[in-house]
Design a protein around this motif. Structure first.
Motif, PDB file in Angstrom:
ATOM      1  N   ALA A 110       0.834  -1.200   0.000  1.00 20.74           N
ATOM      2  CA  ALA A 110       0.000   0.000   0.000  1.00 20.74           C
ATOM      3  C   ALA A 110       0.874   1.257   0.000  1.00 20.74           C
ATOM      4  O   ALA A 110       0.551   2.246  -0.664  1.00 20.74           O
ATOM      5  CB  ALA A 110      -0.938  -0.001   1.211  1.00 20.74           C
ATOM      6  N   ARG A 111       1.998   1.186   0.695  1.00 25.73           N
ATOM      7  CA  ARG A 111       2.920   2.334   0.728  1.00 25.73           C
ATOM      8  C   ARG A 111       3.493   2.597  -0.673  1.00 25.73           C
ATOM      9  O   ARG A 111       3.590   3.733  -1.107  1.00 25.73           O
ATOM     10  CB  ARG A 111       4.044   2.081   1.731  1.00 25.73           C
ATOM     11  N   GLU A 112       3.839   1.537  -1.377  1.00 26.45           N
ATOM     12  CA  GLU A 112       4.357   1.690  -2.736  1.00 26.45           C
ATOM     13  C   GLU A 112       3.271   2.229  -3.674  1.00 26.45           C
ATOM     14  O   GLU A 112       3.541   3.060  -4.534  1.00 26.45           O
ATOM     15  CB  GLU A 112       4.880   0.346  -3.263  1.00 26.45           C
ATOM     16  N   VAL A 113       2.049   1.760  -3.487  1.00 24.55           N
ATOM     17  CA  VAL A 113       0.936   2.255  -4.305  1.00 24.55           C
ATOM     18  C   VAL A 113       0.727   3.741  -4.031  1.00 24.55           C
ATOM     19  O   VAL A 113       0.560   4.538  -4.956  1.00 24.55           O
ATOM     20  CB  VAL A 113      -0.363   1.453  -4.025  1.00 24.55           C
ATOM     21  N   ALA A 114       0.776   4.107  -2.758  1.00 23.67           N
ATOM     22  CA  ALA A 114       0.593   5.507  -2.387  1.00 23.67           C
ATOM     23  C   ALA A 114       1.672   6.384  -3.023  1.00 23.67           C
ATOM     24  O   ALA A 114       1.375   7.448  -3.588  1.00 23.67           O
ATOM     25  CB  ALA A 114       0.611   5.647  -0.863  1.00 23.67           C
ATOM     26  N   ALA A 115       2.915   5.944  -2.938  1.00 23.08           N
ATOM     27  CA  ALA A 115       4.016   6.721  -3.516  1.00 23.08           C
ATOM     28  C   ALA A 115       3.873   6.812  -5.031  1.00 23.08           C
ATOM     29  O   ALA A 115       4.075   7.877  -5.626  1.00 23.08           O
ATOM     30  CB  ALA A 115       5.355   6.078  -3.146  1.00 23.08           C
ATOM     31  N   PHE A 116       3.512   5.722  -5.657  1.00 24.20           N
ATOM     32  CA  PHE A 116       3.381   5.698  -7.111  1.00 24.20           C
ATOM     33  C   PHE A 116       2.250   6.594  -7.580  1.00 24.20           C
ATOM     34  O   PHE A 116       2.380   7.314  -8.569  1.00 24.20           O
ATOM     35  CB  PHE A 116       3.149   4.261  -7.588  1.00 24.20           C
TER      36      PHE A 116
END
Length: 188
Positions: A153-159
């Motif tokens: 979810a953190r990677e999705v948020a950053a992306f």
């Protein structure tokens, strides 16, 4: 088994698969190859890689036929779950660099309906694609990134350039909607 192999119930055919009988193995693969391949190609988007995934799926089914539990779902559901997981692993293994936005759009397109994909996919893959395509675009993107690319979810948020909570909400809401859509189709 007594019955012609085409008429043997799925569970009995799976049990027979564990015996190593080549006729049963062929009948088993013929019965489920469209479903398995459909799920694989829907996830990986590459017919050759999907064939590899399908082969791995049947090998895994052969090795683990004895652990199948009919109370947890049909043989077809069990097989398509194996294919889905192996396909995700294959996509993750191919991911050497971060996802480019244009690649992500292409992947979302893979799980969306197209005439070519519809021809290749089986009913299960078709249902999943329809359910994902019915989501609002931001939820579909988050779900594909998390479910297929294996992003956190953190990677999705950053992306996506959104707060972590927003990314989590999109993934969770998308998952709940897809699950509800699939369940409502099953009860019809």
């Amino acid at each position: 088994m007594g019955l012609p192999l085409e008429r043997v119930p799925d569970e009995a055919l799976l049990s027979g698969l564990a015996t190593g009988d080549p006729e049963i193995a062929v009948a088993f693969v013929r019965r489920f190859q469209r479903s398995v391949y459909g799920v694989a190609v829907a996830v990986v988007g590459d017919p050759r890689l999907a064939e590899d995934v399908a082969q791995q799926t049947f090998e895994r089914a052969w090795r683990h036929a004895q652990v199948y539990d009919g109370r947890r779902g049909s043989v077809r559901t069990w097989l398509t779950a194996i294919a889905h997981n192996l396909a995700i692993d294959a996509v993750r293994a191919r991911r050497a660099t971060p996802v480019a936005p244009e690649d992500l759009e292409a992947l979302v397109g893979i799980v969306s309906e197209t005439p070519e994909r519809r021809a290749l996919a089986d009913d299960a893959a078709e249902r999943v694609r329809r359910a994902v395509a019915a989501l609002p675009r931001e939820q579909a993107r988050a779900l594909v990134m998390a479910g297929i690319y294996g992003m956190t979810a953190r990677e999705v948020a950053a992306f996506e350039g959104v707060p972590l909570g927003t990314a989590k909400t999109r993934i969770r809401t998308g998952t709940i909607k897809v699950r509800a859509l699939l369940e409502s189709e099953e009860t019809r």
